[in-house]
Design a protein around this motif. Sequence first.
Motif, PDB file in Angstrom:
ATOM      1  N   GLU A   1       0.570  -1.390  -0.111  1.00  0.00           N
ATOM      2  CA  GLU A   1      -0.234  -0.001  -0.423  1.00  0.00           C
ATOM      3  C   GLU A   1       0.750   1.832  -0.408  1.00  0.00           C
ATOM      4  OE1 GLU A   1      -2.538   0.133   3.310  1.00  0.00           O
ATOM      5  OE2 GLU A   1      -3.762  -1.683   2.696  1.00  0.00           O
TER       6      GLU A   1
ATOM      7  N   SER B   1       1.880  13.672   2.086  1.00  0.00           N
ATOM      8  CA  SER B   1       1.906  13.213   2.562  1.00  0.00           C
ATOM      9  C   SER B   1       1.193  11.632   3.376  1.00  0.00           C
ATOM     10  CB  SER B   1       3.421  12.502   3.609  1.00  0.00           C
ATOM     11  OG  SER B   1       4.684  12.687   3.060  1.00  0.00           O
ATOM     12  N   SER B   2       0.627  10.475   3.924  1.00  0.00           N
ATOM     13  CA  SER B   2      -0.454   9.726   4.950  1.00  0.00           C
ATOM     14  C   SER B   2       0.144   8.451   4.057  1.00  0.00           C
ATOM     15  CB  SER B   2      -1.922  10.542   4.061  1.00  0.00           C
ATOM     16  OG  SER B   2      -2.535  10.454   5.058  1.00  0.00           O
TER      17      SER B   2
ATOM     18  N   PRO C   1       0.141   4.859   6.090  1.00  0.00           N
ATOM     19  CA  PRO C   1      -1.061   4.435   6.915  1.00  0.00           C
ATOM     20  C   PRO C   1      -0.338   4.114   8.260  1.00  0.00           C
ATOM     21  CG  PRO C   1      -0.639   2.601   4.663  1.00  0.00           C
ATOM     22  CD  PRO C   1      -0.198   4.031   5.098  1.00  0.00           C
TER      23      PRO C   1
ATOM     24  N   LYS D   1      -3.324  11.196  12.648  1.00  0.00           N
ATOM     25  CA  LYS D   1      -5.382  11.397  12.445  1.00  0.00           C
ATOM     26  C   LYS D   1      -5.298  12.763  12.194  1.00  0.00           C
ATOM     27  CE  LYS D   1      -5.845   7.899  15.940  1.00  0.00           C
ATOM     28  NZ  LYS D   1      -6.527   7.387  17.516  1.00  0.00           N
ATOM     29  N   CYS D   2      -6.576  12.574  11.368  1.00  0.00           N
ATOM     30  CA  CYS D   2      -6.791  14.140  10.671  1.00  0.00           C
ATOM     31  C   CYS D   2      -8.288  14.107  11.289  1.00  0.00           C
ATOM     32  CB  CYS D   2      -6.693  14.059   9.323  1.00  0.00           C
ATOM     33  SG  CYS D   2      -5.339  13.528   7.679  1.00  0.00           S
TER      34      CYS D   2
ATOM     35  N   ALA E   1      -8.930  15.638   4.535  1.00  0.00           N
ATOM     36  CA  ALA E   1      -7.793  14.177   4.526  1.00  0.00           C
ATOM     37  C   ALA E   1      -6.946  15.120   4.506  1.00  0.00           C
ATOM     38  CB  ALA E   1      -8.219  14.398   2.620  1.00  0.00           C
ATOM     39  N   CYS E   2      -5.655  14.674   5.150  1.00  0.00           N
ATOM     40  CA  CYS E   2      -4.420  14.610   5.337  1.00  0.00           C
ATOM     41  C   CYS E   2      -3.476  13.849   4.113  1.00  0.00           C
ATOM     42  CB  CYS E   2      -4.258  14.249   6.446  1.00  0.00           C
ATOM     43  SG  CYS E   2      -4.010  15.601   7.542  1.00  0.00           S
TER      44      CYS E   2
ATOM     45  N   VAL F   1      -2.332  12.017   0.272  1.00  0.00           N
ATOM     46  CA  VAL F   1      -2.642  10.736   0.088  1.00  0.00           C
ATOM     47  C   VAL F   1      -2.484   9.652   0.885  1.00  0.00           C
ATOM     48  CG1 VAL F   1      -2.871   8.797  -2.745  1.00  0.00           C
ATOM     49  CG2 VAL F   1      -1.561  12.065  -2.351  1.00  0.00           C
ATOM     50  N   PRO F   2      -3.593   8.865   0.564  1.00  0.00           N
ATOM     51  CA  PRO F   2      -3.536   7.488   1.269  1.00  0.00           C
ATOM     52  C   PRO F   2      -1.987   6.336   1.232  1.00  0.00           C
ATOM     53  CG  PRO F   2      -5.380   7.842   0.858  1.00  0.00           C
ATOM     54  CD  PRO F   2      -4.530   8.941  -0.125  1.00  0.00           C
ATOM     55  N   GLY F   3      -1.407   6.213   1.927  1.00  0.00           N
ATOM     56  CA  GLY F   3      -0.247   4.943   1.454  1.00  0.00           C
ATOM     57  C   GLY F   3       1.153   6.177   0.983  1.00  0.00           C
TER      58      GLY F   3
END
Length: 337
Positions: free
Chosen positions: A28, A55-56, A58, A62-63, A68-69, A71-73
């Motif tokens: 991921e 950056s985000s 996994p 926490k946001c 949204a904080c 892009v996931p992963g």
Amino acid sequence: MDMRTTRRLAIGILIGGSLAAATGFAQEIKFFRIGTGGTAGTYFPIGGLISNAISSAPGSRKCEEGGACGVPGLVATAVATNGSVANINAIQGGTLEAGLTQSDVAYWAYTGTGVYEGKPKVEGLRAIANLYPETIHLVARKGAGIKTVADLKGKRVSLDEPGSGTLIDARIVLGAYGLTEKDVKAEYLKPNASSDRLRDNALDAYFFVGGFPVGAVVELATSVGVELVPISGPEADKLLKEYGFFSKDTIPAETYKGVAETPTISVNALLVTNASQSDDLVYGVTKALWNDNSRKLLDSGHAKGKQIKKETALQGVGIPVHPGAERFYKEAGIKTQ
């Protein structure tokens, strides 16, 4: 099946499931390297802010609910480089996923003109966003007798390192005032090294292109004092007419301690990538760059951060916008210039 065999089978399933989950987790994560510039300039801290914004990984943070904080992963990193040209070359070569560059250098690379004349066009270069104006600084040592660009003749002048946009623009500015590199005692140093040599009276002046205030110049002005040489007059007007990517600019008084308001010129700083990057990834990066949490980071992280605005993200980019970024801007009601 006895109890011992059952237990072994259960343990095997648990271990297999854990490994599968771990493998899935690893898959991921995607790394996104952003080329910036020297650590003493503006690109490096701005690149760091953008990296944090998009950056985000996994579980990394926490946001706030509804915001949204990144892009996931995605794990984005700001990489110190020699600047604009080096970043474009690295993006083309695949050693960087994105980078900061001057709008003039991006245009020349994409069209195979200017400093890229005779070289292969970088046809895969794509814009994600226009960020902020980059101001051409001509920093002079106090007492060096440099009041105009023409006064650089015979002086010890750093034009920045090969691979930097500053070197390209320094040559253009010199040419506008009837000078070449052979008319000055040219050196090719990073801004921090140039500042050190100027402080030690081993250098008379140096060029730097970056969003003000530039850290290296701030420190120099505070410690020993400097002068900023104006880039103005009929020579500058002719230059602006010849090169459409330049604009008039002004460095306000006391941006650097003891330095009066100084007229000069500027180019745009762009965030660029390669057309080969997936549309979904670049869409996510663009969306993350402009969310409310990113806005807070940009506003508080650097003086130029406040000038990085979604409303001006497509102004003066000069090259095609990546389809993923374009999709976001269309959704946001922002038209391509």
